[in-house]
Design an enzyme around this catalytic site. Structure first.
Site, PDB file in Angstrom:
ATOM      1  N   ARG A  29    -103.626  -9.188 -50.500  1.00 18.73           N
ATOM      2  CA  ARG A  29    -104.986  -9.422 -50.997  1.00 18.73           C
ATOM      3  C   ARG A  29    -104.995 -10.455 -52.117  1.00 18.73           C
ATOM      4  NH1 ARG A  29    -104.918  -4.732 -48.513  1.00 18.73           N
ATOM      5  NH2 ARG A  29    -106.777  -3.600 -47.855  1.00 18.73           N
ATOM      6  N   GLY A  97    -100.450  -6.700 -39.502  1.00 22.89           N
ATOM      7  CA  GLY A  97    -101.820  -6.379 -39.106  1.00 22.89           C
ATOM      8  C   GLY A  97    -102.777  -6.699 -40.242  1.00 22.89           C
ATOM      9  N   ARG A 125    -101.215  -4.870 -30.693  1.00 21.69           N
ATOM     10  CA  ARG A 125    -102.186  -4.077 -31.460  1.00 21.69           C
ATOM     11  C   ARG A 125    -103.625  -4.529 -31.219  1.00 21.69           C
ATOM     12  NH1 ARG A 125     -99.540  -3.518 -37.343  1.00 21.69           N
ATOM     13  NH2 ARG A 125    -101.267  -2.052 -37.628  1.00 21.69           N
ATOM     14  N   SER A 170    -110.168   2.772 -41.785  1.00 22.22           N
ATOM     15  CA  SER A 170    -109.247   1.631 -41.828  1.00 22.22           C
ATOM     16  C   SER A 170    -109.648   0.623 -42.903  1.00 22.22           C
ATOM     17  CB  SER A 170    -109.222   0.920 -40.471  1.00 22.22           C
ATOM     18  OG  SER A 170    -108.676  -0.387 -40.632  1.00 22.22           O
ATOM     19  N   GLN A 172    -108.162  -2.124 -43.387  1.00 27.78           N
ATOM     20  CA  GLN A 172    -108.048  -3.477 -42.835  1.00 27.78           C
ATOM     21  C   GLN A 172    -109.395  -3.925 -42.272  1.00 27.78           C
ATOM     22  OE1 GLN A 172    -104.797  -3.531 -40.046  1.00 27.78           O
ATOM     23  NE2 GLN A 172    -103.261  -3.308 -41.652  1.00 27.78           N
ATOM     24  N   ASP A 322     -99.415   5.440 -44.059  1.00 27.98           N
ATOM     25  CA  ASP A 322     -98.114   4.783 -43.838  1.00 27.98           C
ATOM     26  C   ASP A 322     -96.934   5.704 -44.187  1.00 27.98           C
ATOM     27  OD1 ASP A 322     -99.312   2.489 -42.914  1.00 27.98           O
ATOM     28  OD2 ASP A 322     -99.373   1.546 -44.884  1.00 27.98           O
ATOM     29  N   ARG A 399     -90.779   0.868 -40.944  1.00 27.87           N
ATOM     30  CA  ARG A 399     -90.862   2.231 -41.477  1.00 27.87           C
ATOM     31  C   ARG A 399     -90.066   3.228 -40.622  1.00 27.87           C
ATOM     32  NH1 ARG A 399     -94.349   1.014 -45.578  1.00 27.87           N
ATOM     33  NH2 ARG A 399     -96.260  -0.051 -44.983  1.00 27.87           N
TER      34      ARG A 399
HETATM   35  C1  S3P Z   1    -103.420  -1.611 -44.993  1.00 25.74           C
HETATM   36  C2  S3P Z   1    -104.155  -0.632 -44.384  1.00 25.74           C
HETATM   37  C3  S3P Z   1    -103.600   0.343 -43.445  1.00 25.74           C
HETATM   38  C4  S3P Z   1    -102.081   0.413 -43.513  1.00 25.74           C
HETATM   39  C5  S3P Z   1    -101.449  -0.935 -43.597  1.00 25.74           C
HETATM   40  C6  S3P Z   1    -101.968  -1.707 -44.798  1.00 25.74           C
HETATM   41  C7  S3P Z   1    -104.109  -2.558 -45.891  1.00 25.74           C
HETATM   42  O1  S3P Z   1    -103.980  -0.007 -42.125  1.00 25.74           O
HETATM   43  O2  S3P Z   1    -101.570   1.121 -42.422  1.00 25.74           O
HETATM   44  O3  S3P Z   1    -100.051  -0.830 -43.687  1.00 25.74           O
HETATM   45  O4  S3P Z   1    -103.421  -3.256 -46.668  1.00 25.74           O
HETATM   46  O5  S3P Z   1    -105.343  -2.628 -45.844  1.00 25.74           O
HETATM   47  P1  S3P Z   1    -105.400   0.432 -41.534  1.00 25.74           P
HETATM   48  O6  S3P Z   1    -106.413  -0.045 -42.464  1.00 25.74           O
HETATM   49  O7  S3P Z   1    -105.552  -0.223 -40.203  1.00 25.74           O
HETATM   50  O8  S3P Z   1    -105.329   1.928 -41.421  1.00 25.74           O
END
Ligand code: S3P
Length: 440
Positions: A29, A97, A125, A170, A172, A322, A399
């Site tokens: 970020r 991701g 994914r 989520s 993300q 995680d 992991r």
């Molecule tokens: C993350 C959000 C999580 C997590 C990933 C990092 C992030 O994923 O599993 O390792 O930095 O926003 P999701 O938001 O898809 O659950």
């Protein structure tokens, strides 16, 4: 072929102090937001793992100057919508991701098509979770396989704020939409199931117009385009997700103690601590302090002799998303049957972690009952592994590698764990710290 890790004895009693590397979510970020700021931002203790380096490489390709110096990283942002690039640009999100999904939000106004690619794991994914809301802003997407990488985005010059319901928990998805919102006209209103809130905290700190109304299950978030984002320096705190491996190592080891310094204990991230404490782990948060909206502490852990099973409340799922793999190891040693439910999201990660986690427990001699979205783990306080274990073919999931290492060091027998290099994704110093703890 990267070498496999061989472990054939349990870790001996220890009493140590360690520091884990910078938080991955905050590192990515910071990189992406610094690219939208005007002028020089410096990031300290930035996690220099493959995921974060991929983020740096991505913004470089988008015309942002980046200097990686000793002790810090400097990014010279060009302001919101300040990316400059040639035709036919390809961005490689590698294994990440978070990068792949968040950067799409920043490309909401891209005037030329940009292709996003990823590694084998990321290409499996789901991206519909971000392409659906980003289309509502006005973006167009092009794929070979619907909603999978590689995909191309073409932004819209008239991107307009949207109403969006995020119901997977989520961060993300939520953050991708929030990033699109800072480059769109009008207000973006999000109803988001609870998930990590680093983006919200950074927006507040950066004075990006954001309003948040919290209820028990959902956060209602309104975001508007700021006039500009000021450059900002940031000291990335330690990663609770990386710390979790050592919290479990100490919990399961014999008569040991560990202090992990300067860890981000953002309440939306510490499900692992809440869950393990409910199971009888001895964890204390010391010297708690605030940093730019984030909470930081030193974590002190002592080994536990009596671990009990848990019926894990699903409200904790997102804040431990995680960490479930290592939590499963504690359940394997707990007295009773643990139950983790509504965790189908685990199968959407770098590898299908719910299925693979269960498989590893079975190899260890632990009985599980697995469904698509839950697992029951039959704990054995005196668990002894009777057969050598080989961990192979798990999509190089970092992991899974680290979970297996902790299992090998605490449950014993002979383990061959492939794809040692996978740790470079999130925690390149993992094995070095294991050695620090093991060395007398
Ligand atoms: C993350 C959000 C999580 C997590 C990933 C990092 C992030 O994923 O599993 O390792 O930095 O926003 P999701 O938001 O898809 O659950």
């Amino acid at each position: 072929m990267p070498k496999a890790l061989l472990i054939n004895k349990k870790i001996k009693q220890f009493n140590k102090q360690i520091q884990v590397s910078g938080d991955k979510s905050l590192s990515i970020r910071w990189v992406l937001l610094a690219s939208q700021a005007i002028g020089s931002s410096k990031g300290y203790n930035l996690l220099m793992s493959e995921d974060v380096v991929a983020a740096l490489e991505s913004i470089k390709k988008l015309g942002i100057k980046v200097l990686v110096c000793k002790g810090y990283c400097e990014i010279f942002g060009n302001g919101i919508n300040g990316f400059k690039y040639k035709d036919g640009l390809v961005i490689d999100a590698k294994n990440s991701g978070t990068l792949g999904r968040l950067i799409l939000g920043l490309l909401i106004k891209s005037p030329k098509k940009i292709k996003i690619v990823g590694d084998k794991s990321l290409s499996k994914r789901d991206f519909s979770r971000v392409t659906i809301p980003l289309k509502k802003f006005g973006a167009k997407f092009y794929y070979k396989t619907e909603n999978k990488l590689p995909l191309s985005i073409l932004g819209s010059q008239s991107a307009k704020g949207i109403k969006y319901i995020e119901d997977k928990g989520s961060a993300q998805c939520k953050s991708s939409v929030m990033f699109a919102a800072i480059n769109s006209s009008g207000t973006t209103s999000i109803k988001a199931k609870k998930s990590r809130d680093h983006t919200e905290k950074l927006f507040k700190y950066l004075k990006i117009p954001i309003k948040i109304n919290k209820t028990k299950k959902y956060d209602f978030i309104n975001v508007k385009k700021p006039k500009k984002i000021k450059a900002f320096n940031y000291q990335i705190p330690g990663d609770i997700s990386s710390s979790a491996f050592f919290i479990v190592l100490t919990t399961l080891a014999y008569n040991s103690k560990l202090l992990i310094k300067n860890v981000n204990i953002n309440p939306s991230r510490i499900g692992v601590i809440t869950i393990l404490k409910k199971m009888g782990a001895k964890i204390v948060l010391k010297n708690q302090r605030n940093y730019r909206g984030e909470k930081i502490a030193n974590i002190f852990i002592k080994s536990s002799k009596n671990l009990k099973a848990i019926n894990c409340p699903s409200e904790l799922n997102s804040s431990a998303i995680d960490e479930f793999l290592v939590i499963f190891l504690v359940a394997a040693k707990a007295n009773g049957i643990s139950y983790f439910k509504d965790i189908s999201e685990l199968n959407q990660k770098e590898s299908p972690r719910l299925n693979l986690g269960s498989k590893i427990l079975n190899m260890m001699g632990v009985k599980t009952e697995l469904t698509k979205n839950s697992i029951k783990i039959y704990g054995q306080p005196n668990l002894k592994i009777i057969k050598p274990i080989i961990i192979k073919n798990y999509l190089r999931d970092h992991r899974i590698f680290m979970m297996s290492t902790i299992a090998a060091l605490t449950f014993g027998n002979k383990w061959t764990i492939h794809d040692k290099d996978s740790i470079n994704t999130s925690f390149p110093t993992f094995l070095k710290i294991i050695k620090e703890i093991t060395d007398k």
